[in-house]
Design an enzyme around this catalytic site. Structure first.
Site, mmCIF file in Angstrom:
data_model
loop_
_atom_site.group_PDB
_atom_site.id
_atom_site.type_symbol
_atom_site.label_atom_id
_atom_site.label_comp_id
_atom_site.label_asym_id
_atom_site.label_seq_id
_atom_site.Cartn_x
_atom_site.Cartn_y
_atom_site.Cartn_z
ATOM 1 N N HIS A 1 6.776 0.339 8.979
ATOM 2 C CA HIS A 1 7.068 -0.324 10.258
ATOM 3 C C HIS A 1 7.824 0.606 11.217
ATOM 4 O O HIS A 1 7.552 1.793 11.277
ATOM 5 C CB HIS A 1 7.801 -1.646 10.043
ATOM 6 C CG HIS A 1 7.070 -2.630 9.175
ATOM 7 N ND1 HIS A 1 5.709 -2.842 9.258
ATOM 8 C CD2 HIS A 1 7.511 -3.445 8.195
ATOM 9 C CE1 HIS A 1 5.351 -3.752 8.379
ATOM 10 N NE2 HIS A 1 6.423 -4.134 7.718
ATOM 11 N N THR B 1 0.838 -1.194 0.000
ATOM 12 C CA THR B 1 0.000 0.000 0.000
ATOM 13 C C THR B 1 0.876 1.248 0.000
ATOM 14 O O THR B 1 0.508 2.269 -0.589
ATOM 15 C CB THR B 1 -0.951 -0.013 1.205
ATOM 16 O OG1 THR B 1 -1.685 -1.239 1.185
ATOM 17 C CG2 THR B 1 -1.911 1.160 1.174
#
Length: 194
Positions: A149, A111
């Site tokens: 992340h 994404t």
């Protein structure tokens, strides 16, 4: 005999938190045996295209490519509510500067990649494992990086500068959170598994 279910997910902290109960035996497996497979998100997206694992984390961008094989589960989604993938570099840059650079990205089915291409469709990219992007930008191997992340929290400590938070950009543009990831289960499993 217990039915074996392979659950593939990334080793990052949100997936570790999400699957902790199963991984540590804190939840009754109710007749199932779970095997956890850890891999980066681009690899998981690719393996889902081949229908490899019974359950997998994937990027929401990848779902249209795997919806013939998988059903999106109603639990375990990752949504960027005012934050998301970030474009970082060693120096400050303008949008015009960004368009002249090659950006290291964590995968073309992520994404993060899709959001970057919506922002700048003509941008040049290079696919790099997500955990190699920040070190590569810091060392000058890549001109800019699209980080996900933990890198979203630590890029400043690594001496990198934020160009744009795509999750914030998306929310400012649409008023909606950026749907980043989700969990899927293979369609060919017996109905009792989902």
């Amino acid at each position: 005999m217990n039915q074996k279910i392979r659950i593939a997910h990334s080793p990052d902290s949100d997936d570790a938190f999400m699957f902790y109960g199963l991984a540590e035996g804190k939840i009754d497996p109710e007749g199932f045996e779970f095997e956890h497979i850890l891999s980066d998100i681009q690899t998981l997206n690719q393996k889902a295209r081949d229908g490899i694992y019974e359950v997998s984390a994937i990027s929401i961008h990848a779902y249209p490519y795997v919806c013939d094989k998988y059903i999106l589960l109603n639990s375990g989604a990752s949504m960027g509510d005012g934050y998301g993938p970030m474009i970082v570099a060693q120096d400050d840059m303008t949008h015009e500067d960004l368009l002249k650079r090659t950006v290291a990205v964590p995968g073309e089915l992520t994404t993060a990649f899709l959001a970057l291409k919506i922002l700048a469709p003509e941008i040049k990219t290079e696919v790099v494992p997500f955990d190699k992007i920040m070190p590569g930008v810091k060392e000058g191997k890549y001109e800019a990086g699209l980080i996900i992340h933990e890198g979203q929290l630590t890029y400043e400590q690594e001496g990198l500068k934020l160009f744009l938070d795509l999750g914030k950009w998306w929310q400012d543009k649409t008023g909606l959170p950026l749907p980043l990831g989700g969990n899927v289960i293979r369609r060919d499993l017996e109905e009792k598994t989902y």
